[in-house]
Design a protein around this motif. Structure first.
Motif, mmCIF file in Angstrom:
data_model
loop_
_atom_site.group_PDB
_atom_site.id
_atom_site.type_symbol
_atom_site.label_atom_id
_atom_site.label_comp_id
_atom_site.label_asym_id
_atom_site.label_seq_id
_atom_site.Cartn_x
_atom_site.Cartn_y
_atom_site.Cartn_z
ATOM 1 N N ILE A 100 94.740 -2.242 115.540
ATOM 2 C CA ILE A 100 93.771 -2.588 114.860
ATOM 3 C C ILE A 100 92.428 -2.022 115.091
ATOM 4 O O ILE A 100 91.504 -1.590 114.231
ATOM 5 C CB ILE A 100 93.583 -4.367 115.479
ATOM 6 C CG1 ILE A 100 94.585 -5.175 115.119
ATOM 7 C CG2 ILE A 100 92.172 -4.754 115.224
ATOM 8 C CD1 ILE A 100 94.731 -6.465 115.856
ATOM 9 N N GLY A 101 92.431 -1.448 116.344
ATOM 10 C CA GLY A 101 91.293 -0.623 116.746
ATOM 11 C C GLY A 101 91.143 0.641 115.692
ATOM 12 O O GLY A 101 90.088 1.128 115.293
ATOM 13 N N TYR A 102 92.485 1.315 115.256
ATOM 14 C CA TYR A 102 92.407 2.359 114.436
ATOM 15 C C TYR A 102 91.969 1.967 112.986
ATOM 16 O O TYR A 102 91.140 2.894 112.489
ATOM 17 C CB TYR A 102 93.776 3.083 114.506
ATOM 18 C CG TYR A 102 93.894 3.836 113.423
ATOM 19 C CD1 TYR A 102 93.694 5.284 113.502
ATOM 20 C CD2 TYR A 102 94.604 3.542 112.080
ATOM 21 C CE1 TYR A 102 93.797 6.328 112.581
ATOM 22 C CE2 TYR A 102 94.805 4.429 110.957
ATOM 23 C CZ TYR A 102 94.333 5.933 111.212
ATOM 24 O OH TYR A 102 94.708 6.848 110.490
ATOM 25 N N VAL A 127 85.095 -8.983 114.786
ATOM 26 C CA VAL A 127 85.583 -9.944 113.978
ATOM 27 C C VAL A 127 87.008 -10.174 113.890
ATOM 28 O O VAL A 127 87.320 -11.308 113.852
ATOM 29 C CB VAL A 127 84.743 -9.701 112.444
ATOM 30 C CG1 VAL A 127 85.396 -10.924 111.405
ATOM 31 C CG2 VAL A 127 83.323 -9.749 112.386
ATOM 32 N N LEU A 128 87.644 -8.906 113.652
ATOM 33 C CA LEU A 128 88.942 -9.054 113.405
ATOM 34 C C LEU A 128 89.605 -9.661 114.875
ATOM 35 O O LEU A 128 90.748 -10.140 114.879
ATOM 36 C CB LEU A 128 89.627 -7.531 113.347
ATOM 37 C CG LEU A 128 89.422 -7.157 111.983
ATOM 38 C CD1 LEU A 128 90.042 -5.656 111.987
ATOM 39 C CD2 LEU A 128 90.379 -8.023 110.792
ATOM 40 N N LEU A 145 82.740 -1.196 115.315
ATOM 41 C CA LEU A 145 82.669 -1.947 116.290
ATOM 42 C C LEU A 145 82.486 -3.535 115.940
ATOM 43 O O LEU A 145 82.998 -4.594 116.372
ATOM 44 C CB LEU A 145 81.639 -1.855 117.307
ATOM 45 C CG LEU A 145 81.986 -0.437 118.174
ATOM 46 C CD1 LEU A 145 80.748 -0.093 119.192
ATOM 47 C CD2 LEU A 145 83.077 -0.827 119.160
ATOM 48 N N LEU A 146 81.451 -3.592 114.988
ATOM 49 C CA LEU A 146 81.505 -5.077 114.334
ATOM 50 C C LEU A 146 82.607 -5.530 113.611
ATOM 51 O O LEU A 146 83.131 -6.758 113.487
ATOM 52 C CB LEU A 146 80.332 -4.896 113.230
ATOM 53 C CG LEU A 146 78.796 -4.975 113.820
ATOM 54 C CD1 LEU A 146 77.921 -4.778 112.780
ATOM 55 C CD2 LEU A 146 78.445 -6.198 114.526
ATOM 56 N N VAL A 147 83.333 -4.579 113.059
ATOM 57 C CA VAL A 147 84.625 -4.818 112.001
ATOM 58 C C VAL A 147 85.557 -5.434 113.322
ATOM 59 O O VAL A 147 86.483 -6.467 113.050
ATOM 60 C CB VAL A 147 85.162 -3.777 111.260
ATOM 61 C CG1 VAL A 147 86.542 -4.170 110.822
ATOM 62 C CG2 VAL A 147 84.157 -3.394 110.326
ATOM 63 N N SER A 148 85.856 -4.672 114.255
ATOM 64 C CA SER A 148 86.691 -4.915 115.095
ATOM 65 C C SER A 148 86.659 -5.998 115.948
ATOM 66 O O SER A 148 87.343 -6.966 116.288
ATOM 67 C CB SER A 148 86.855 -3.782 116.360
ATOM 68 O OG SER A 148 85.590 -3.370 117.168
ATOM 69 N N SER A 183 95.850 -13.847 124.387
ATOM 70 C CA SER A 183 96.500 -12.393 124.950
ATOM 71 C C SER A 183 96.377 -11.378 123.798
ATOM 72 O O SER A 183 96.482 -10.331 124.002
ATOM 73 C CB SER A 183 97.842 -12.712 125.489
ATOM 74 O OG SER A 183 98.442 -11.414 126.188
ATOM 75 N N LEU A 184 96.821 -11.763 122.577
ATOM 76 C CA LEU A 184 96.914 -10.898 121.215
ATOM 77 C C LEU A 184 95.693 -11.103 120.348
ATOM 78 O O LEU A 184 95.628 -12.250 119.781
ATOM 79 C CB LEU A 184 98.513 -11.567 120.645
ATOM 80 C CG LEU A 184 98.875 -10.673 119.312
ATOM 81 C CD1 LEU A 184 99.174 -8.981 119.776
ATOM 82 C CD2 LEU A 184 99.966 -11.304 118.736
ATOM 83 N N PRO A 185 95.239 -9.755 120.021
ATOM 84 C CA PRO A 185 95.693 -8.630 120.506
ATOM 85 C C PRO A 185 94.611 -8.395 121.815
ATOM 86 O O PRO A 185 93.889 -8.983 122.081
ATOM 87 C CB PRO A 185 94.933 -7.705 119.328
ATOM 88 C CG PRO A 185 93.879 -8.421 118.910
ATOM 89 C CD PRO A 185 94.204 -10.059 119.057
#
Length: 275
Positions: A201-203, A103-104, A98-101, A138-140
């Motif tokens: 991105i989530g994957y 930030v991304l 979740l921390l990685v997601s 909007s993205l992502p």
């Protein structure tokens, strides 16, 4: 249960990034062929899809609203809080992911700066459920990124051994994830490609979270007894927050979350006293 999670996580390897990389490569080629690397081009290639999906699924406002709430990390994670007791390794990887997601997602939203549907399209031309979201983020789709980050951890943590069950397991989780992602289009908050790219991105965030936690013992304090009161306080705070939401929005998902939190609260108190 924790041993099953550890065993499954030990099987994860970087080759799992090949699939999303292949899909992203196809998307890049598709965008190049359709001149979709500009804001106007990105919106134009999917505007018709957006209208169709929004008008068809947006009619089911209550269902769309309940599903889209699961993209809120505080809501989805409330259903999984008991796994802190039964499978702490699951939560260790989940926190890293979740921390990685986060930030991304923040980086990419600012990088692309794509307007939301309500920002660039006529608001009267499509269905908006709940609060109108505008701006250039909007993205992502952040909700989709969150959902697929969590579902990826669930996917690999509890992956069945038999091939046929693996196929069913993957199909069910992917279907559930894209159903929640579709709700973001149904409520008028995102375009279809926002959801697709958010799922990739989530994957990747989920897989990366597992690999990071396996290599670095960042969250190994998670199951220590002395931290149990903090979880109890956090659960009580979540109960209050959800109760406030129920006061304003009497939606099914909030009642289910509250029940889940009460069960978790009882179990945490019971385990703490027993220990």
């Amino acid at each position: 249960m924790n041993e099953v999670v550890i065993t499954n996580f030990n099987k994860i390897n970087p080759r799992l990034f090949l699939f999303p990389f292949f899909i992203i490569l196809i998307l890049v080629l598709f965008f190049l062929m359709n001149d979709a690397f500009s804001v106007q081009g990105y919106v134009a290639i999917q505007k018709d899809w957006f209208y169709v999906l929004n008008h068809y699924f947006g009619k089911y406002e209550a269902t769309a609203f309940n599903l889209t709430q699961l993209g809120d990390a505080s809501i989805f994670l409330s259903f999984l809080i008991l796994l802190v007791i039964y499978a702490p390794k699951f939560w260790e990887s989940l926190l890293s992911a979740l921390l990685v997601s986060a930030v991304l997602c923040k980086f990419l939203k600012e990088l692309f700066s794509i307007p939301r549907p309500a920002e660039i399209l006529n608001k009267d031309s499509f269905i908006i459920v709940g609060r109108t979201l505008d701006g250039f983020s909007s993205l992502p789709s952040g909700h989709t990124v969150t959902v697929f980050t969590i579902l990826t951890i669930i996917l690999f943590a509890f992956m069945p051994k038999k091939i046929i069950y693996k196929g069913i397991w993957i199909f069910l989780l992917l279907g559930f994830g894209y159903l929640i992602g579709l709700s973001r289009v149904a409520v008028g908050a995102h375009f279809p490609f926002d959801v697709l790219i958010g799922s990739l991105i989530g994957y990747c965030s989920g897989v990366l979270g597992i690999l990071i936690t396996r290599r670095y013992k960042i969250w190994n304090w998670f199951c220590f007894k002395k931290f149990t009161p903090l979880f109890i306080i956090a659960i009580i705070a979540c109960c209050v927050s959800v109760s406030i939401k129920i006061y304003y929005e009497k939606s099914l998902v909030f009642y289910l979350v509250l029940i889940s939190l009460f069960v978790a609260l009882y179990k945490f108190i019971y385990v703490y006293i027993k220990k």
